[in-house]
Scaffold this active site. Sequence first.
Site, PDB file in Angstrom:
ATOM      1  N   ASP A 483       0.761  -1.259  -0.166  1.00  0.00           N
ATOM      2  CA  ASP A 483       0.030  -0.046  -0.035  1.00  0.00           C
ATOM      3  C   ASP A 483       0.805   1.327   0.085  1.00  0.00           C
ATOM      4  OD1 ASP A 483       0.032  -1.421   2.537  1.00  0.00           O
ATOM      5  OD2 ASP A 483      -2.377  -1.103   2.623  1.00  0.00           O
TER       6      ASP A 483
HETATM    7  C1  BGC Z   1       2.197   1.475   6.247  1.00  0.00           C
HETATM    8  C2  BGC Z   1       1.972   0.078   5.748  1.00  0.00           C
HETATM    9  C3  BGC Z   1       0.143   0.016   6.048  1.00  0.00           C
HETATM   10  C4  BGC Z   1      -0.406   1.167   5.215  1.00  0.00           C
HETATM   11  C5  BGC Z   1      -2.009   1.117   5.377  1.00  0.00           C
HETATM   12  C6  BGC Z   1       1.515   2.642   5.583  1.00  0.00           C
HETATM   13  O1  BGC Z   1       1.973   3.506   6.395  1.00  0.00           O
HETATM   14  O2  BGC Z   1       3.591   1.508   5.771  1.00  0.00           O
HETATM   15  O3  BGC Z   1       2.262  -0.961   6.396  1.00  0.00           O
HETATM   16  O4  BGC Z   1      -0.412  -1.080   5.208  1.00  0.00           O
HETATM   17  O5  BGC Z   1       0.001   2.486   6.005  1.00  0.00           O
HETATM   18  O6  BGC Z   1      -2.250   1.702   6.762  1.00  0.00           O
HETATM   19  C1  NOJ Z   2       0.384  -3.532   5.871  1.00  0.00           C
HETATM   20  C2  NOJ Z   2      -0.958  -3.899   5.311  1.00  0.00           C
HETATM   21  O1  NOJ Z   2      -1.837  -4.100   6.686  1.00  0.00           O
HETATM   22  C3  NOJ Z   2      -1.158  -4.701   4.439  1.00  0.00           C
HETATM   23  O2  NOJ Z   2      -2.293  -4.832   3.694  1.00  0.00           O
HETATM   24  C4  NOJ Z   2       0.055  -4.406   3.476  1.00  0.00           C
HETATM   25  O3  NOJ Z   2      -0.147  -5.086   2.392  1.00  0.00           O
HETATM   26  C5  NOJ Z   2       1.400  -4.259   3.825  1.00  0.00           C
HETATM   27  N1  NOJ Z   2       1.360  -3.273   4.860  1.00  0.00           N
HETATM   28  C6  NOJ Z   2       2.373  -3.955   2.874  1.00  0.00           C
HETATM   29  O4  NOJ Z   2       2.536  -2.569   2.317  1.00  0.00           O
END
Ligand code: BGC
Ligand code: NOJ
Length: 808
Positions: A483
């Site tokens: 994400d």
């Molecule tokens: C984090 C991700 C997370 C995303 C959505 C980002 O800041 O690095 O690991 O999945 O936020 O909450």
């Molecule tokens: C944490 C999120 O919860 C997950 O959905 C995502 O795929 C990873 N971050 C990688 O960015």
Amino acid sequence: MRFGHFDDSAREYVITTPRTPFPWINYLGSEGFFGLISHMGSGYSFYRDARLRRLTRYRYNSVPNEQGGRFFYIQENGDYWTPSYAPVKAELDAFECRHGLGYTRITGQRKGLEAELLFMVPRGFNAEVHQVTLRNKSNTTRTFKLFSFVEFCLWNAHDDATNLQRNLSTGEVEVEGSTIYHKTEYRERRNHFAFYHVNAPVAGFDTDRESFVGLYNHLGEPDVVKNGASKNSVAHGWAPVASHCLEVTLAPGAERKFVFTLGYIENPVAEKWQKPGVINKRRAQAMIEAFSKPEQVDAALQGLRSHWTELLSRYTVQSSDEKLNRMVNIWNPYQCVVTFHMSRSASYFETGIGRGMGFRDSNQDLLGFVHLLPDLARQRIIDIASTQFADGSAYHQYQPLTKRGNNDIGSGFNDDPMWLILGVAAYIKETGDYGILDESVPFDNDEKNTASLMEHLTRSFEHVLNNLGPHGLPLIGRADWNDCLNLNCFSETPDESYQTTGNRTGRTAESVFIAGMFCHIGPEYAALCDKKGQADKAQRARREIAKMEKVVLEHGWDGDWFLRAYDFFGNKVGSKECEDGKIFIEPQGYCVMAGIGKDSGQALKALDAVKERLDTPYGIVLVNPAYTRYHVELGEISSYPPGYKENAGIFCHNNPWIMIAETVVRRPERAFEYYKKITPAYIEDISEVHKMEPYVYSQMIAGKDAVKPGEAKNSWLTGTAAWNFVAVSQHLLGVRPDYDGLIVDPCLPAEVPQFTISRWWRGTTYVIQVKNSGKGGQPKLVVDGKPVTGNRVPYSAKGGTVHVECTV
Ligand code: BGC
Ligand code: NOJ
């Protein structure tokens, strides 16, 4: 360096010093009431929703760390201490914390007095039970006082931490005998209250924090404890707390137990009051009765243990590798169940006031617990699918209490739809319950717009095909699994979210990762179509998957590995041509898992590139080289310092994709090597580097570009738990359910020469004895004395036990 050890027969991790490199926590609760508890007794409790029904208060991101918990103070002639070491931090002569499955036991000893604190949430109750056992180990009679302490949260944890102008005036309590009732806002909109009770007459109590602690003191030296006398304070506003004072005398060798109950009660509106202003305590009294004697606590603990024994017996391995055994048999499934309950809400890294449940996260979590809690998995699938939109796309998150999609985070994460297919397939393989496909499920929770779950899967599949980009690869939308790869975001201002801001709505940015998913998960959809007698749909699906595979090999291949994406401008992401970020882990894992390039040698090449460029002593980093500057066209990934999180951290969630991919190309040594690098039991000896709990996975370990490589963060609530369980149980040990049989296909090196797996599956126990040469060859199976061809043990409806011999 270690800070404790595993006790496998008790299924506990034993922490032997309070000075762990970070608070090492555990979870209490397996139904509606939950608690987080560190090895020093810190943490908090809540009912179902960590934000909206928070019972006790916790201050985040503070020093000292133990800003809230269940604390017990002992005061003897002016000397006072806490058996959990914190918050008083008087030196102890002995300390031990045992984190078990759903309970924690902390024992401290000082000057011949021992206090053992047992914390648990009994099954069937919305309460935490704290049993304090006091033992006089000296040879003189000891007279002292025991003070309990919890601080109440005014229910909504976010409001509690921020809306002080209101909530410093709302706090209300009632005290009756040895029970302190917390009833803030009960007068108006709430029909729930909490109580803290002890099963003995008290010498005093306090319910007002300032009276107990002192305005300029702290929890390490509360006024009342220092002075050895309660003030019998009754809170009106400010900060309501609950503290009991008990006077204790113990002869040499004597022991005394007290049972404290922290309960949550809901009253029907008509039964709220006993008389005006006085809460109806009938339900509380019943709960108090249930834990008025230590024997009841013993029975409850026994019940909890049996619950876990039964759950964990569904998949067990016995091998010569005790670390493998303890992860597969105890800690990995335990963490999977915790992620089921908590999703990403409450840990020492998730505040419980933030994120809802992820559409993608929840589907993946399911892979790790579906064999343990199939009925709950079924319900979860329906909940998730009910938030899907009619065009197959999905809200990225939904709220656990309302089960509605959450618009704050929006939608358009184009990998989301495919994960639903994966979750449903896993559920059906486990249970054989095809009936779930006929369930009528709404779109976006609109009961006027429903379709069968099977139709939801069709929409998921078609959503990918309806959203292809210029190369024929799937459009990425807001982002895919990663994400932080925000290819349509272009964020230049600090106060906006990378995940919801999209300044450009172009249809160019494509994801090779989603293409890999489509080829890996798509066949499950085709199989389900066949099962439903929809042969045309199945054929079409297989044609589209074959087409996608070609597209990946043509436009998703960079020469030595798979590309990651094409950005908004059509430029390559994760290519040799890039300045930074030349190779990403995700497409290598997912494309090889799908078998793309297996015959042409490209799969091997891609995995060799992973080994060469991404592998480190602590695991496989997400990308290399790390981004050294912010790329507006890439988004959040390049906002992190090199080596952290998605910017070249070891993101443990995707390492298992490479492990599984290595089993696809039959390289057991590499697969197992990657497993051991990130699996907590194997890195217990470097706990001082790793910092996080050595019994559960963390989301991220700092990568090779970081200042402190190997240092982990964000333990517990991560898809890492489910995926590592899938990798080790289904692909390394190799036992996985399929639609019509149990596949037995181990892929482990010679260092695990033989092992026995017991797998309960649809009412029958399969006992599988494996002799393993370690060369990654095809298995030969003998089932109940008869050889079978292939790697599939046919489904047996007979119950009882099926014996399988497997030679690799
Ligand atoms: C984090 C991700 C997370 C995303 C959505 C980002 O800041 O690095 O690991 O999945 O936020 O909450
Ligand atoms: C944490 C999120 O919860 C997950 O959905 C995502 O795929 C990873 N971050 C990688 O960015």
